[in-house]
Design a protein around this motif. Structure first.
Motif, PDB file in Angstrom:
ATOM      1  N   PHE A 170      36.596  20.769  41.662  1.00 30.99           N
ATOM      2  CA  PHE A 170      37.455  21.948  41.522  1.00 30.99           C
ATOM      3  C   PHE A 170      36.946  22.863  40.411  1.00 30.99           C
ATOM      4  CE2 PHE A 170      41.002  19.266  43.394  1.00 30.99           C
ATOM      5  CZ  PHE A 170      41.057  19.974  44.584  1.00 30.99           C
ATOM      6  N   GLU A 171      36.607  22.281  39.276  1.00 34.31           N
ATOM      7  CA  GLU A 171      36.143  23.079  38.137  1.00 34.31           C
ATOM      8  C   GLU A 171      34.844  23.816  38.468  1.00 34.31           C
ATOM      9  OE1 GLU A 171      34.892  22.441  33.440  1.00 34.31           O
ATOM     10  OE2 GLU A 171      36.079  20.916  34.475  1.00 34.31           O
ATOM     11  N   SER A 172      33.925  23.115  39.120  1.00 36.30           N
ATOM     12  CA  SER A 172      32.654  23.727  39.482  1.00 36.30           C
ATOM     13  C   SER A 172      32.845  24.862  40.471  1.00 36.30           C
ATOM     14  CB  SER A 172      31.714  22.666  40.061  1.00 36.30           C
ATOM     15  OG  SER A 172      30.493  23.245  40.456  1.00 36.30           O
ATOM     16  N   ALA A 173      33.655  24.628  41.501  1.00 43.03           N
ATOM     17  CA  ALA A 173      33.884  25.671  42.505  1.00 43.03           C
ATOM     18  C   ALA A 173      34.587  26.873  41.902  1.00 43.03           C
ATOM     19  CB  ALA A 173      34.702  25.098  43.656  1.00 43.03           C
ATOM     20  N   ALA A 174      35.585  26.617  41.051  1.00 41.91           N
ATOM     21  CA  ALA A 174      36.327  27.718  40.435  1.00 41.91           C
ATOM     22  C   ALA A 174      35.420  28.583  39.576  1.00 41.91           C
ATOM     23  CB  ALA A 174      37.475  27.156  39.597  1.00 41.91           C
ATOM     24  N   ASN A 175      34.544  27.955  38.814  1.00 43.78           N
ATOM     25  CA  ASN A 175      33.641  28.715  37.951  1.00 43.78           C
ATOM     26  C   ASN A 175      32.560  29.436  38.748  1.00 43.78           C
ATOM     27  OD1 ASN A 175      34.382  28.472  35.060  1.00 43.78           O
ATOM     28  ND2 ASN A 175      34.265  26.289  35.480  1.00 43.78           N
ATOM     29  N   GLU A 176      32.148  28.844  39.875  1.00 44.31           N
ATOM     30  CA  GLU A 176      31.162  29.514  40.710  1.00 44.31           C
ATOM     31  C   GLU A 176      31.742  30.772  41.339  1.00 44.31           C
ATOM     32  OE1 GLU A 176      28.368  28.627  44.656  1.00 44.31           O
ATOM     33  OE2 GLU A 176      29.215  26.965  43.506  1.00 44.31           O
ATOM     34  N   LEU A 177      33.012  30.720  41.682  1.00 43.14           N
ATOM     35  CA  LEU A 177      33.649  31.874  42.311  1.00 43.14           C
ATOM     36  C   LEU A 177      33.973  32.987  41.315  1.00 43.14           C
ATOM     37  CD1 LEU A 177      36.134  30.213  44.828  1.00 43.14           C
ATOM     38  CD2 LEU A 177      34.297  31.792  45.403  1.00 43.14           C
ATOM     39  N   MET A 178      34.319  32.640  40.083  1.00 38.57           N
ATOM     40  CA  MET A 178      34.764  33.650  39.126  1.00 38.57           C
ATOM     41  C   MET A 178      33.638  34.608  38.748  1.00 38.57           C
ATOM     42  SD  MET A 178      36.532  33.205  35.364  1.00 38.57           S
ATOM     43  CE  MET A 178      34.960  32.993  34.480  1.00 38.57           C
ATOM     44  N   PRO A 179      33.865  35.928  38.854  1.00 34.60           N
ATOM     45  CA  PRO A 179      32.827  36.889  38.456  1.00 34.60           C
ATOM     46  C   PRO A 179      32.552  36.790  36.962  1.00 34.60           C
ATOM     47  CG  PRO A 179      34.596  37.951  39.711  1.00 34.60           C
ATOM     48  CD  PRO A 179      35.077  36.582  39.354  1.00 34.60           C
ATOM     49  N   ASP A 180      31.293  36.957  36.576  1.00 29.05           N
ATOM     50  CA  ASP A 180      30.921  36.899  35.162  1.00 29.05           C
ATOM     51  C   ASP A 180      31.676  37.953  34.366  1.00 29.05           C
ATOM     52  OD1 ASP A 180      29.143  34.864  35.694  1.00 29.05           O
ATOM     53  OD2 ASP A 180      27.396  36.185  35.845  1.00 29.05           O
ATOM     54  N   GLY A 181      32.231  37.522  33.232  1.00 33.85           N
ATOM     55  CA  GLY A 181      32.871  38.464  32.331  1.00 33.85           C
ATOM     56  C   GLY A 181      34.181  39.033  32.817  1.00 33.85           C
ATOM     57  N   GLU A 182      34.804  38.416  33.816  1.00 32.06           N
ATOM     58  CA  GLU A 182      36.057  38.958  34.353  1.00 32.06           C
ATOM     59  C   GLU A 182      37.137  37.881  34.423  1.00 32.06           C
ATOM     60  OE1 GLU A 182      35.791  41.413  37.839  1.00 32.06           O
ATOM     61  OE2 GLU A 182      33.735  42.009  37.378  1.00 32.06           O
ATOM     62  N   SER A 183      37.170  37.028  33.419  1.00 32.46           N
ATOM     63  CA  SER A 183      38.125  35.918  33.469  1.00 32.46           C
ATOM     64  C   SER A 183      39.576  36.407  33.432  1.00 32.46           C
ATOM     65  CB  SER A 183      37.877  34.941  32.319  1.00 32.46           C
ATOM     66  OG  SER A 183      38.010  35.579  31.061  1.00 32.46           O
ATOM     67  N   ARG A 184      39.840  37.546  32.787  1.00 34.88           N
ATOM     68  CA  ARG A 184      41.227  38.013  32.693  1.00 34.88           C
ATOM     69  C   ARG A 184      41.800  38.325  34.067  1.00 34.88           C
ATOM     70  NH1 ARG A 184      40.821  42.309  29.183  1.00 34.88           N
ATOM     71  NH2 ARG A 184      41.452  41.047  27.389  1.00 34.88           N
ATOM     72  N   VAL A 185      41.165  39.224  34.783  1.00 29.97           N
ATOM     73  CA  VAL A 185      41.715  39.627  36.079  1.00 29.97           C
ATOM     74  C   VAL A 185      41.571  38.514  37.106  1.00 29.97           C
ATOM     75  CG1 VAL A 185      39.597  40.741  36.904  1.00 29.97           C
ATOM     76  CG2 VAL A 185      41.812  41.479  37.800  1.00 29.97           C
ATOM     77  N   TRP A 186      40.453  37.781  37.060  1.00 32.80           N
ATOM     78  CA  TRP A 186      40.229  36.745  38.064  1.00 32.80           C
ATOM     79  C   TRP A 186      41.242  35.616  37.962  1.00 32.80           C
ATOM     80  CZ3 TRP A 186      37.761  36.195  42.479  1.00 32.80           C
ATOM     81  CH2 TRP A 186      37.659  34.916  43.019  1.00 32.80           C
ATOM     82  N   ASN A 187      41.453  35.118  36.745  1.00 34.51           N
ATOM     83  CA  ASN A 187      42.376  34.000  36.591  1.00 34.51           C
ATOM     84  C   ASN A 187      43.806  34.414  36.915  1.00 34.51           C
ATOM     85  OD1 ASN A 187      40.524  31.985  35.953  1.00 34.51           O
ATOM     86  ND2 ASN A 187      40.470  32.572  33.802  1.00 34.51           N
ATOM     87  N   ASN A 188      44.178  35.630  36.535  1.00 32.02           N
ATOM     88  CA  ASN A 188      45.496  36.120  36.933  1.00 32.02           C
ATOM     89  C   ASN A 188      45.601  36.188  38.454  1.00 32.02           C
ATOM     90  OD1 ASN A 188      47.333  36.676  34.782  1.00 32.02           O
ATOM     91  ND2 ASN A 188      46.010  38.331  34.095  1.00 32.02           N
ATOM     92  N   ALA A 189      44.542  36.665  39.105  1.00 32.33           N
ATOM     93  CA  ALA A 189      44.571  36.870  40.553  1.00 32.33           C
ATOM     94  C   ALA A 189      44.643  35.559  41.313  1.00 32.33           C
ATOM     95  CB  ALA A 189      43.349  37.672  40.990  1.00 32.33           C
ATOM     96  N   ILE A 190      43.834  34.589  40.949  1.00 31.19           N
ATOM     97  CA  ILE A 190      43.815  33.342  41.720  1.00 31.19           C
ATOM     98  C   ILE A 190      45.080  32.524  41.471  1.00 31.19           C
ATOM     99  CG2 ILE A 190      42.549  31.894  40.062  1.00 31.19           C
ATOM    100  CD1 ILE A 190      40.979  30.802  42.534  1.00 31.19           C
ATOM    101  N   MET A 191      45.652  32.627  40.259  1.00 31.86           N
ATOM    102  CA  MET A 191      46.926  31.952  40.022  1.00 31.86           C
ATOM    103  C   MET A 191      48.058  32.640  40.771  1.00 31.86           C
ATOM    104  SD  MET A 191      46.902  30.513  36.115  1.00 31.86           S
ATOM    105  CE  MET A 191      46.817  32.115  35.341  1.00 31.86           C
ATOM    106  N   GLU A 192      47.978  33.969  40.893  1.00 26.81           N
ATOM    107  CA  GLU A 192      48.959  34.695  41.697  1.00 26.81           C
ATOM    108  C   GLU A 192      48.866  34.280  43.163  1.00 26.81           C
ATOM    109  OE1 GLU A 192      51.895  38.020  42.020  1.00 26.81           O
ATOM    110  OE2 GLU A 192      51.256  36.554  40.514  1.00 26.81           O
ATOM    111  N   LEU A 193      47.643  34.093  43.640  1.00 23.96           N
ATOM    112  CA  LEU A 193      47.453  33.663  45.022  1.00 23.96           C
ATOM    113  C   LEU A 193      48.124  32.319  45.260  1.00 23.96           C
ATOM    114  CD1 LEU A 193      45.961  34.512  47.666  1.00 23.96           C
ATOM    115  CD2 LEU A 193      44.081  33.041  46.924  1.00 23.96           C
ATOM    116  N   GLY A 194      47.915  31.386  44.332  1.00 24.07           N
ATOM    117  CA  GLY A 194      48.528  30.070  44.475  1.00 24.07           C
ATOM    118  C   GLY A 194      50.036  30.090  44.307  1.00 24.07           C
ATOM    119  N   GLY A 195      50.534  31.014  43.475  1.00 26.93           N
ATOM    120  CA  GLY A 195      51.956  31.054  43.203  1.00 26.93           C
ATOM    121  C   GLY A 195      52.766  31.854  44.205  1.00 26.93           C
TER     122      GLY A 195
END
Length: 307
Positions: A170-195
């Motif tokens: 899970f950790e490897s796949a999540a980091n592979e998908l996340m765009p470089d330098g965009e952890s703020r918007v990406w993490n908000n977005a994927i958690m919103e998707l799950g929620g």
């Protein structure tokens, strides 16, 4: 498909996957006050409060807490008993979280001159701040984190890309998908998707899930996940019928509606309630999601999987 962590596969066009999720999130998402700030103190408070506590209850407490102790300096100078009393009065979970938050504020003031460290490693040195919370603060305050991997994110990755139920995968796949330098918007977005879209009982179409085109669960109709051991309300559902359409078209180059209908439901009657009109609506939905092509040919409607 391109190989990712463990045995799972991720889509070849990861840029399209990323863009679809971020666009979906930015178009419409739940408004929480901690999403409107990049103040690390405010974000830390929200993260500690949100641990196993309903967000609706957290929101009111968050505002009241910050009105009373608006900075790390104010919290550090507070009487610990007052902080614990606030925590207990607002039913925010274990009181030791209030104690740790108070001590973390004192550390920021005494060890860091009132300025938060910006990386997950240093943030983990603060009292009561574990790897997940440290990464969340680094991501949302400083845009300097790794991919967040919580229960919701695991569920999304398991369903969408068939990632094995393994923390390292899970950790490897999540980091592979996340765009470089965009952890703020990406993490908000994927958690919103799950929620919002990919909860234990998913609402893929209702929320316009941006990953339906690539999602393994959406195409097969199997929405089990590590925290969803049995399929909720799947038998007889629209998701099941969608999966049957995809399965039938996978076996044949193309099928007319009347050829496809009996393969989707045993009570298919061309002119009946479960007939051509119903099936046409179903395949049109799949076409809108980019999975199926629907064409008119010699007075017949033909469906085939999109290449």
């Amino acid at each position: 498909m391109t190989e990712g962590a463990g045995e799972q596969t991720l889509p070849r066009d990861t840029d399209a996957v990323r863009e679809a999720l971020v666009a979906w999130y930015e178009d419409d998402h739940r408004d929480f006050p901690w999403r409107e700030t990049d103040d690390p103190y405010e974000i830390l408070v929200s993260e500690v409060m949100s641990q196993q506590t309903q967000l609706s209850r957290v929101e009111d407490a968050f505002h009241e807490f910050l009105d009373r102790w608006p900075t790390t300096a104010a919290l550090a100078a507070a009487d610990r008993a007052d902080v614990v009393g606030f925590w207990s009065a607002n039913s925010l979970g274990y009181n030791n979280r209030a104690t740790y938050l108070h001590e973390a504020a004192q550390q920021v003031e005494s060890d860091y001159g009132g300025e938060f460290p910006e990386g997950p490693g240093e943030l983990s040195e603060l009292m009561g701040v574990g790897p997940y919370t440290a990464n969340a603060v680094a991501s949302f305050a400083f845009n300097n984190g790794d991919a967040v991997v919580d229960t919701n994110v695991k569920r999304v990755l398991y369903r969408a890309f068939d990632v094995p139920d393994d923390d390292a995968a899970f950790e490897s796949a999540a980091n592979e998908l996340m765009p470089d330098g965009e952890s703020r918007v990406w993490n908000n977005a994927i958690m919103e998707l799950g929620g919002v879209a990919c909860q234990k009982t998913p609402s893929c179409d209702e929320t316009g899930c941006p990953w339906r085109e690539w999602c393994h669960a959406y195409q097969t109709g199997d929405f089990t996940a590590p925290d969803v051991p049995t399929q909720p309300d799947f038998e007889g559902s629209r998701r099941q019928k969608r999966g049957r359409v995809v399965a039938a078209l996978s076996e044949h180059d193309e099928l007319t509606l009347d050829e496809l209908g009996p393969r989707v439901r045993v009570d298919y009657v061309p002119d009946g309630e479960a007939g051509r009109d119903w099936l046409r609506e179903l395949v049109d939905d799949l076409a809108a999601d980019g999975l199926v092509d629907v064409v008119e040919r010699e007075s017949e409607t033909v469906a085939r999987l999109r290449e």
